[in-house]
Design an enzyme around this catalytic site. Structure first.
Site, PDB file in Angstrom:
ATOM      1  CG  HIS A 154      -3.447   2.709   6.975  1.00 50.25           C
ATOM      2  ND1 HIS A 154      -2.137   2.323   6.807  1.00 50.25           N
ATOM      3  CD2 HIS A 154      -4.058   2.466   5.787  1.00 50.25           C
ATOM      4  CE1 HIS A 154      -1.972   1.885   5.563  1.00 50.25           C
ATOM      5  NE2 HIS A 154      -3.114   1.952   4.926  1.00 50.25           N
ATOM      6  CG  HIS A 201      -2.331   6.315   5.456  1.00 50.09           C
ATOM      7  ND1 HIS A 201      -1.190   5.708   5.895  1.00 50.09           N
ATOM      8  CD2 HIS A 201      -2.674   5.663   4.332  1.00 50.09           C
ATOM      9  CE1 HIS A 201      -0.859   4.735   5.062  1.00 50.09           C
ATOM     10  NE2 HIS A 201      -1.744   4.684   4.110  1.00 50.09           N
ATOM     11  CG  HIS A 216      -6.604  -1.414   2.371  1.00 52.18           C
ATOM     12  ND1 HIS A 216      -6.767  -0.500   1.367  1.00 52.18           N
ATOM     13  CD2 HIS A 216      -5.631  -0.899   3.164  1.00 52.18           C
ATOM     14  CE1 HIS A 216      -5.934   0.509   1.531  1.00 52.18           C
ATOM     15  NE2 HIS A 216      -5.229   0.300   2.621  1.00 52.18           N
ATOM     16  CG  HIS A 248      -0.104   2.949  -2.635  1.00 52.74           C
ATOM     17  ND1 HIS A 248      -0.969   2.333  -3.502  1.00 52.74           N
ATOM     18  CD2 HIS A 248      -0.273   2.332  -1.449  1.00 52.74           C
ATOM     19  CE1 HIS A 248      -1.623   1.371  -2.856  1.00 52.74           C
ATOM     20  NE2 HIS A 248      -1.211   1.346  -1.614  1.00 52.74           N
ATOM     21  CE1 TYR A 257      -3.953  -1.356  -0.656  1.00 52.16           C
ATOM     22  CE2 TYR A 257      -4.788  -1.033  -2.876  1.00 52.16           C
ATOM     23  CZ  TYR A 257      -4.431  -0.516  -1.652  1.00 52.16           C
ATOM     24  OH  TYR A 257      -4.562   0.820  -1.427  1.00 52.16           O
TER      25      TYR A 257
HETATM   26 FE   LIG Z   1      -3.393   1.418   2.855  1.00 46.54          FE
END
Ligand SMILES: [Fe+2]
Length: 311
Positions: A154, A201, A216, A248, A257
């Site tokens: 994603h 997602h 990202h 998360h 990240y």
């Molecule tokens: Fe993500």
């Protein structure tokens, strides 16, 4: 068949400041497979377990960021129908001829109110994942190169008017809202996570004044051990980490990240849950994103870079 219409995010074209530095990062450190180069000098890569020719296209440019994101749709009839639906909704569409991207059929491109170019396409050459279709092994040598994610999963994009973006994805393209973060006054959404599948997602947006920004691109790993191994590989290769390894609260994904050599943020993650379109969307308050652990559940803080650093 239950999964029709838009199937999945299929490709993204990313701008890098130095092509060979970018290729080294995505091929040798992240561990994607290089599948081609074209006359424009673009480099094509795929994750080892992806079956189509490419999922990431690198283009050298003088500023980092994302050129477009492409979604694969079921077939040509679906492509024609969705183009008609987008036009009926009031969006201009453009047809890009087959072959303009290597091994990829005709694409329908349109621009979101957030400033991002999105494409739909029905055909991309199937090159396989290096495993036989008949009685295959569970993995291949390519799955041991670098971090070795299984797929481009994603992206999270930043731009204005995500309320209208949500309508386009949900009312025209058949996506559904999985999670959202409310604005500080609670009157609207500051962030939305949208799915066209069983994934938590397929694309996500954050409201942001500047159009067309990339937060990202995300790549899927299959276990928490692989996320920790990814962190080791990043450190060994001097990849600058932004957040993580952590979890998360939003989507429950377990994540890192980090930044590529051009400053584009990328994510390696595993997990999340499997939503269905009939689920009530999960809602986070704006405070919940930080102190509630939406962004970083163990640390429960809104890392400053999350809202401020984009390309
Ligand atoms: Fe993500």
């Amino acid at each position: 068949m239950a999964l029709t219409g838009v199937l999945r995010p299929g490709h993204a074209q990313l701008r890098v400041l130095n092509l060979e530095e970018g290729v080294h990062h995505y091929r040798d450190v992240l561990g994607m497979v290089e599948t081609g180069r074209d006359e424009q000098g673009r480099v094509y890569l795929k994750c080892w377990d992806e079956r189509d020719h490419n999922s990431l296209v690198l283009r050298e440019a003088d500023r980092a960021g994302i050129d477009f994101v492409g979604f694969k749709v079921l077939d040509k009839a679906t492509l024609d129908k969705l183009e008609g639906d987008l036009r009926a909704y009031g969006l201009a569409t453009e047809r890009i001829p087959a072959g303009e991207l290597l091994a990829t059929g005709e694409r329908v491109r349109f621009r979101l109110p957030s400033g991002h170019d999105i494409e739909l396409y029905a055909e991309k050459q199937a090159v396989g994942n290096g495993l036989q279709v008949l009685n295959p092994a569970p993995w291949t040598k390519a799955s041991e190169n670098g971090i070795a994610p299984v797929r481009l999963d994603h992206c999270l994009l930043y731009g204005p008017n995500i309320a209208e973006v949500q309508k386009i994805f949900c009312d025209v393209l058949g996506f559904y809202l999985v999670e959202r973060v409310l604005t500080p006054d609670g009157a609207g959404n500051v962030a939305i996570w949208l799915s066209c599948s069983h994934k938590v997602h397929d694309i996500a947006f954050v409201e942001h004044p500047e159009p067309g920004k990339l937060h990202h691109l995300s790549f899927l790993l299959e276990s928490w051990e692989e996320v920790l191994r990814a962190a080791d590989i990043m450190a060994m290769n001097n990849v600058q980490v932004d957040i993580g390894p952590t979890r998360h609260g939003v989507t429950r994904g377990c994540t890192i990240y980090a930044w590529d050599p051009s400053g584009n943020r990328f994510e390696t993650f595993m997990g999340g849950y499997q939503p269905y379109p009939d689920y009530e969307p999960t809602t986070w308050t704006f405070d919940g994103l930080g102190a509630g652990g939406g962004l970083d559940y163990p640390q429960r803080k809104l890392h400053e870079s999350f809202l401020s650093v984009v390309t």
